[in-house]
Design a protein around this motif. Structure first.
Motif, short mmCIF file in Angstrom:
data_model
loop_
_atom_site.label_atom_id
_atom_site.label_comp_id
_atom_site.label_asym_id
_atom_site.label_seq_id
_atom_site.Cartn_x
_atom_site.Cartn_y
_atom_site.Cartn_z
N HIS A 9 0.84 -1.23 -0.07
CA HIS A 9 0.21 -0.19 -0.10
C HIS A 9 0.88 1.09 -0.15
O HIS A 9 1.21 1.66 1.11
CB HIS A 9 -0.90 0.26 1.34
N HIS A 11 1.70 4.69 -2.48
CA HIS A 11 1.09 5.41 -3.77
C HIS A 11 2.22 6.17 -4.58
O HIS A 11 3.25 6.79 -3.88
CB HIS A 11 0.18 6.62 -3.27
N ILE A 43 -7.49 17.55 -3.01
CA ILE A 43 -8.12 16.17 -3.77
C ILE A 43 -9.53 16.05 -3.01
O ILE A 43 -10.50 15.32 -3.78
CB ILE A 43 -7.23 14.94 -3.82
N LEU A 44 -9.34 16.25 -1.91
CA LEU A 44 -10.75 15.83 -1.16
C LEU A 44 -11.85 16.92 -1.42
O LEU A 44 -11.54 18.25 -1.36
CB LEU A 44 -10.63 15.68 0.27
N ARG A 59 -3.31 19.70 1.16
CA ARG A 59 -2.04 19.66 2.01
C ARG A 59 -0.99 19.80 0.99
O ARG A 59 -1.01 19.89 -0.12
CB ARG A 59 -2.16 18.05 2.34
N ASN A 89 -5.43 8.43 -4.91
CA ASN A 89 -6.94 8.82 -5.20
C ASN A 89 -6.69 10.16 -5.62
O ASN A 89 -5.79 10.86 -5.26
CB ASN A 89 -7.31 8.54 -3.86
N HIS A 196 -9.98 0.86 -2.55
CA HIS A 196 -9.36 2.00 -2.02
C HIS A 196 -10.31 3.10 -1.58
O HIS A 196 -10.84 3.62 -2.62
CB HIS A 196 -8.14 2.34 -2.33
N LEU A 221 -10.50 11.55 6.97
CA LEU A 221 -9.41 10.35 6.94
C LEU A 221 -9.56 9.20 7.99
O LEU A 221 -9.45 8.07 7.58
CB LEU A 221 -8.10 10.79 6.85
N PHE A 225 -12.95 7.70 5.56
CA PHE A 225 -12.28 6.78 4.76
C PHE A 225 -12.62 5.29 4.95
O PHE A 225 -13.25 4.30 4.20
CB PHE A 225 -10.70 6.84 4.56
N ASP A 328 0.88 3.25 3.37
CA ASP A 328 0.33 4.31 2.55
C ASP A 328 1.23 5.50 2.30
O ASP A 328 0.58 6.61 2.20
CB ASP A 328 -0.78 4.74 3.45
N PHE A 331 1.39 9.48 2.11
CA PHE A 331 0.49 10.24 3.11
C PHE A 331 1.05 9.75 4.45
O PHE A 331 1.82 9.32 4.45
CB PHE A 331 -0.83 9.84 2.81
N PHE A 332 0.83 10.83 5.36
CA PHE A 332 1.14 10.91 6.76
C PHE A 332 2.73 10.71 7.02
O PHE A 332 3.18 9.80 7.43
CB PHE A 332 0.37 9.61 7.12
N1 URA Z 1 -5.11 10.47 2.18
C1 URA Z 1 -5.44 10.27 0.96
O1 URA Z 1 -5.93 11.33 0.39
N2 URA Z 1 -5.28 9.27 0.43
C2 URA Z 1 -4.59 8.03 1.18
O2 URA Z 1 -4.55 7.10 0.44
C3 URA Z 1 -4.16 8.26 2.55
C4 URA Z 1 -4.38 9.61 3.06
#
Ligand code: URA
Ligand code: ZN
Length: 378
Positions: A9, A11, A43-44, A59, A89, A196, A221, A225, A328, A331-332
């Motif tokens: 996992h 990206h 993106i969100l 972000r 995503n 996902h 998140l 999610f 992941d 991210f993070f």
């Molecule tokens: N935030 C996202 O937009 N996608 C992820 O996969 C993890 C955190």
């Protein structure tokens, strides 16, 4: 040689994809502040709040999102030997109908070439780092046959090990009967589907947009999610996807959202309502039960950051054999500048080791052995 650690996992936004986002002005898009600060990834839906200055929306997006050398450095830092990279995503969900096919071919070819190049470059050194990929599907294409063709084409690319997909399907969710040709192609080619989340829950579920904004990304998140994933896979179950395609293989992100915890409740509710009224008629509910599906069709990543979630995942999956380590990334990222280890990674390592402590074989399996077996990695 130390044991393989496989990150399934992880990206990337390929450079071409990021350039495409840069040319857009509505979600999803990338904004470059005039002052030279880090670009913003918006993106969100909740990222694009007009009361937040554009330079602060979403972000920061730096090289870790697209530069494969940064990914390789991250792997080295955390002892990861192999990564199965996937577009992040919202993938290609938002593309106009006429653009979907060309973009999926472009992205998938770029991913394939990146894996081939990295594996060739590192293949001769003792510090081997190997890449594979999950492809992206042209879900907004005008006809499902275009999606099916891409699934078949991906089978011919040597580094592809499955496809990544969100929860919207063709726009109506994953219980849409129009997806049957896609499920059939995935099943027939034994292509793993990495499911996902992206869309989360409506702001109203959290108390409205002001509340969502107040707490940054935490509500979308941490809760949106996982619930999105749970709802999507439950709709697949309810509509009989796993009855019609009993050999479908689905890897659920974030340890299945809340599916392991809620599986008993979902099964109980189904048992009390085997027949649903759908499409104006009486429809038979699912025949295969949730536990059977969890033990035969579903794999779970181990991206759950804690022992309670991991224990539920192992229990629901019928053992540790269907669990696969992930990070992941990107991210993070680390919380303080100069921090070397990513807490998003070390927390997952700790949860795996804490949960399986006496069973070294099981730890090795979750960290790498399962992925090597399930995804047929060298
Ligand atoms: N935030 C996202 O937009 N996608 C992820 O996969 C993890 C955190
Ligand atoms: Zn992810």
């Amino acid at each position: 040689m130390s044991d393989p650690i496989v990150d399934i996992h992880t990206h990337v936004y390929t450079p071409a994809y990021l350039a495409m986002l840069r040319a857009r002005k509505k979600v999803p898009y990338v904004h470059d502040p005039a002052n030279g600060a880090d670009s913003r990834l918006i993106i969100l839906a909740s990222d694009d709040d007009s009361s937040t200055p554009l330079d602060q929306r979403g972000r920061p997006v730096d090289a870790s999102y697209s530069d494969i050398e940064v990914k390789l450095a991250f792997m080295r830092r955390h002892g990861i030997t192999t990564s199965v990279i996937s577009l992040a995503n919202p993938w290609l969900d938002f593309l106009e109908v006429d653009d979907a096919q060309v973009w999926s071919e472009r992205i998938n070819n770029d991913l394939e070439n990146t894996c081939a190049k990295v594996n060739k470059d590192t293949g001769t050194t003792s510090n081997v780092k190997t890449l594979y990929a999950f492809g992206a599907l042209p879900l907004s294409a005008p006809d499902p046959s275009i999606i099916v063709n891409e699934i078949n084409r991906l089978k011919t690319l040597p580094h592809m090990r499955g496809v990544i997909m969100g929860t919207s399907g063709l726009g109506k969710g994953l219980d849409d009967p129009a997806l049957d040709p896609v499920w059939a192609a995935l099943e027939e080619t034994q292509t793993l589907l990495f499911l996902h989340p992206h869309y989360g829950l409506p702001d109203e579920a959290f108390g409205g947009p002001e509340v969502t904004q107040r707490y940054g990304h935490v509500l979308p998140l941490a809760l949106g999610f996982p619930l999105e994933t749970t709802i999507a896979v439950t709709r697949m179950l309810l509509s009989g996807v796993f009855d019609r395609f009993s050999n479908l293989k689905v890897l659920l992100a974030h340890s299945g959202g809340t599916l392991p915890f809620l599986a008993g409740r979902i099964e109980s509710c189904i048992a009390h309502e085997r027949k649903f009224v759908a499409n104006g008629g009486s429809t038979q509910g699912p025949v295969r039960d949730v536990w059977t599906v969890l033990n035969t069709n579903i794999y779970l990543d181990a991206v759950v950051y804690g022992e309670a979630g991991l224990k539920a995942a192992i229990h629901a999956a019928g053992g540790h054999e269907r669990l696969l380590f992930g990070t992941d990334n990107p991210f993070f990222p680390p919380l303080s500048e100069g921090d070397v280890a990513w807490p998003s990674v070390t927390t997952n390592y700790k949860a795996i080791e804490g949960t399986l402590s006496t069973d070294k074989e099981a730890i090795r399996a979750v960290l790498g052995g399962n992925a090597i077996r399930i995804l047929n990695l060298n």
